[in-house]
Motif scaffolding. Structure first.
Motif, PDB file in Angstrom:
ATOM      1  N   UNK A  39      -7.959  31.277  -0.987  1.00 47.52           N
ATOM      2  CA  UNK A  39      -7.558  32.604  -1.458  1.00 47.52           C
ATOM      3  C   UNK A  39      -6.381  32.494  -2.427  1.00 47.52           C
ATOM      4  N   UNK A  42      -7.536  31.402  -5.717  1.00 43.25           N
ATOM      5  CA  UNK A  42      -8.217  32.455  -6.467  1.00 43.25           C
ATOM      6  C   UNK A  42      -7.201  33.457  -7.021  1.00 43.25           C
ATOM      7  N   UNK A 279     -16.724  45.939  -9.499  1.00 43.18           N
ATOM      8  CA  UNK A 279     -17.263  44.988  -8.530  1.00 43.18           C
ATOM      9  C   UNK A 279     -16.869  45.395  -7.114  1.00 43.18           C
TER      10      UNK A 279
ATOM     11  N   UNK B 135     -12.893  37.654   2.858  1.00 40.69           N
ATOM     12  CA  UNK B 135     -12.790  36.415   2.086  1.00 40.69           C
ATOM     13  C   UNK B 135     -13.960  36.306   1.114  1.00 40.69           C
ATOM     14  N   UNK B 136     -15.172  36.609   1.595  1.00 39.19           N
ATOM     15  CA  UNK B 136     -16.345  36.528   0.715  1.00 39.19           C
ATOM     16  C   UNK B 136     -16.145  37.397  -0.511  1.00 39.19           C
ATOM     17  N   UNK B 137     -15.655  38.625  -0.278  1.00 36.90           N
ATOM     18  CA  UNK B 137     -15.465  39.550  -1.390  1.00 36.90           C
ATOM     19  C   UNK B 137     -14.459  38.987  -2.391  1.00 36.90           C
ATOM     20  N   UNK B 138     -13.357  38.428  -1.881  1.00 32.81           N
ATOM     21  CA  UNK B 138     -12.327  37.904  -2.774  1.00 32.81           C
ATOM     22  C   UNK B 138     -12.788  36.670  -3.531  1.00 32.81           C
ATOM     23  N   UNK B 139     -13.495  35.776  -2.823  1.00 32.64           N
ATOM     24  CA  UNK B 139     -13.920  34.533  -3.472  1.00 32.64           C
ATOM     25  C   UNK B 139     -14.907  34.790  -4.596  1.00 32.64           C
ATOM     26  N   UNK B 140     -15.544  35.946  -4.595  1.00 34.34           N
ATOM     27  CA  UNK B 140     -16.542  36.222  -5.625  1.00 34.34           C
ATOM     28  C   UNK B 140     -15.909  36.780  -6.906  1.00 34.34           C
ATOM     29  N   UNK B 141     -14.665  37.250  -6.799  1.00 32.81           N
ATOM     30  CA  UNK B 141     -14.050  37.913  -7.959  1.00 32.81           C
ATOM     31  C   UNK B 141     -14.083  37.072  -9.240  1.00 32.81           C
TER      32      UNK B 141
END
Lengths: 297, 336
Positions: A39, A42, A279, B135-141
């Protein structure tokens, strides 16, 4: 965990269970450390462009927390004549959105035929449509330029708009799967009422498949909004600059005189906000549309 | 047009077959009440996307193939003249193109790293961890961000003077951190890192979906047989998700060899530091970037040579994908 064991006398089994529990706690700790690390990886680059964009124009060294922060860069990006980011945004919109809407309609129409009508050429046409997906698109981009220049479309937005209006194979594939799950009887009922096929598609199918359309729409929009190669090929010598293309040019306009890093970062931040917001708002539809194409059922 | 770039699906043959049966399955018991009308409308509706494909893919490729044997001034089709196989000679002896394929292979490293990261992250998230969805949502950004914005981001990070990364490296005791913009050995790796940052989001989603599709009862059976977690992964999980992994690997190879946006933007952003058109010593010159340069440079042959190079790249990509497909027989299983 005091769940009643089937073999209460079996102490060994108990011990195993305790071991497993500590094991899963260790696993959870390691898992969270890895996820949080991911995280951070990212999020940090986003933080970096935000803080760079707020940097004072005379500073050129990165600081996590800019001492003197100013909104100069944003002001410039929004008010400049030569590369106003709002103009870029509007250009992107009118190039991407109408073409996307027509594309959705056409892809859905083709899928409606594949899923709900019967005609002799169905299987062969469907096979061809699916086969077109396996052609690497980027390789075709340059050779296509000549065709558009013969048509007189080179250095105009038409090559970015018109081909898209014919739908996309990936969307046809997705909609066909989706429509197959809608009962045939609804279509038949519509036809009983004397609806034409087109009318039936519009009034029966589309309302039942709104999530599918939203999902594919967001996908197509993200693709168009982020497209860089198309505008580079066809719009670089025109006055019509799309947002993604403008971002790259921003810096070169102000390169020498001002803090150009802050300006290009401000541009990037402004360009990223709408797409990330879209998104986050629509990720449920979006994700369904993406995975449907790739997972083998 | 370019919106379909990522929608390229390598195993289209199998998919087509699977789908064809899905398309026919929904056909009701034959009653030909609408007869010819349905026949006509169905055919017209269904062939609209194919008309677009014909007009904007088949025709341009046909023209491009015809011009491969010709010479012309710029994009002016009226100046066209036959020159046999000269363009092919030029293309085959184009050292920069063959070198650009190696750069493309370097870029596929980014996608392979992205694939490994996605498997690990998806495996962790499949363990029903609290907050996993977030986490899935954030990692896709990163996946929805434009390559233009991402390039700006990473140029800031790699900037040799006053950039974040080198300050960090110096803080960690690296006395002379690499000069990313001017050093030909490091330049392509900067692109690799940038691409690898963007790549995993899509893979995580796909692997997660594949993991969710694994039949729970197979695990139960494996547990009954006393299989360890480790054994369960290699005998149940891995074979079950292997078709998805194969798909992602093929996409990674395809996208790596077709890298353009990020390479072109990085070259522009660092052009103040070096003299090459694509980084120091053209170290960041990917194949599509080279084709783009050739197209815009009449001295290098212009459009006709660019078309020949596109054809060559297409052949190379097809070969790589064919080899990948052949190798997949060793590890991909379609039995689940």
């Amino acid at each position: 965990m005091a769940s009643p064991s089937a073999f209460p006398q079996d102490g060994k089994k108990r011990k195993n269970r305790v071991k497993e529990d500590t094991g899963s706690i260790v696993f959870k700790i390691v898992a969270y450390i890895l996820l949080v690390f991911g995280l951070v990886l990212v999020v940090v680059p986003f933080f970096i462009i935000v803080s760079t964009s707020l940097q004072d124009r005379n500073v050129n060294v990165f600081a996590w927390w800019p001492e003197k922060s100013g909104w100069d860069a944003y002001e410039l990006v929004f008010t400049s004549d030569r590369s106003n980011i709002l103009v870029g945004f509007l250009n992107t919109m009118w190039i991407v959105v109408p073409s996307m809407l027509v594309s959705l309609f056409v892809s859905g129409l083709a899928a409606f035929a594949y899923a709900k009508l019967h005609f002799r050429a169905k299987n062969i046409l469907y096979a061809i449509t699916i086969a077109t997906m396996s052609i690497p698109g980027t390789v075709l981009m340059m050779p296509s330029y000549l065709w558009y220049s013969i048509l007189g479309w080179a250095q105009s937005p038409l090559p970015l708009i018109i081909p898209g209006c014919f739908g996309s194979a990936a969307a046809v594939f997705f909609f066909t799967q989706y429509f197959s799950g809608i009962p045939q009887s609804l279509v038949e009922a519509g036809q009983m009422d004397g609806m034409s096929f087109l009318r039936c598609y519009i009034t029966v199918m589309i309302p039942l498949a709104v999530p599918a359309f939203v999902g594919q729409g967001i996908l197509a929009f993200v693709g168009g909004y982020n497209d860089y190669m198309g505008p580079l090929l066809y719009l670089s010598r025109t006055d019509i600059k799309t947002l993604a293309f403008m971002l790259v040019e921003l810096q070169s306009y102000y390169g020498a005189q001002k803090n150009s890093d802050a300006i290009s970062c401000a541009g990037a931040v402004v360009a990223l906000i709408p797409i990330i917001a879209l998104y986050l708002a629509g990720h449920k539809f979006f994700v369904g549309g993406l995975t449907a194409g790739g997972v083998k059922e | 047009m370019s919106r379909d770039k990522t929608a390229v699906i390598p195993s289209a043959g199998e998919r087509a077959q699977a789908e064809r049966s899905a398309a026919t399955r929904s056909r009701p018991p034959k009653k030909r009440r609408y007869g010819w009308k349905e026949e006509v409308y169905g055919t017209v509706f269904a062939s609209l996307p194919l008309v677009g494909f014909l007009l904007f893919s088949v025709v341009p490729v046909g023209i491009a193939i015809a011009t491969m044997f010709c010479d012309m001034d710029g994009m002016n089709i009226s100046t066209i003249r036959w020159n046999g196989f000269a363009n092919f000679g030029k293309a085959f002896s184009d050292v920069a193109f063959w070198r650009s394929l190696l750069v493309g292979l370097e870029m596929t490293v980014a996608h392979i790293v992205g694939l490994i990261v996605s498997i690990v992250v998806a495996a962790i998230l499949s363990q029903k961890i609290k907050g996993g969805k977030l986490f899935t949502i954030f990692f896709f950004i990163p996946y929805v961000c434009s390559s233009a914005a991402i390039s700006i981001m990473w140029v800031q990070i790699f900037k040799p003077a006053g950039g974040v990364l080198n300050s960090l490296l110096q803080g960690l005791g690296v006395e002379t951190p690499p000069d990313w913009f001017r050093d030909a050995t490091w330049f392509p790796w900067m692109l690799v890192v940038t691409i690898a940052w963007k790549a995993p989001g899509y893979g995580i989603l796909m692997v997660q979906a594949a993991l969710a599709n694994v039949n729970e009862s197979i695990y139960e059976a494996a547990k009954m047989d006393g299989a360890s977690k480790f054994r369960q992964f290699f005998s149940v999980t891995f074979p079950a998700i292997s078709p998805t992994l194969f798909f992602l690997l093929a996409m990674g190879l395809l996208n790596g060899l077709q890298t353009f946006d990020i390479a072109q933007i990085f070259a522009q952003k660092t052009s103040g530091y070096v003299t090459g058109s694509a980084g120091p010593g053209d170290a960041g010159l990917t194949s599509v970037f080279h084709i783009y340069n050739t197209m815009n440079n009449p001295g290098a042959g212009g459009m006709p040579v660019a078309s020949v190079l596109s054809l060559l790249l297409f052949v190379v990509i097809s070969l790589v994908l064919a080899v990948n497909k052949r190798l997949s027989k060793l590890w991909v299983s379609y039995d689940y």
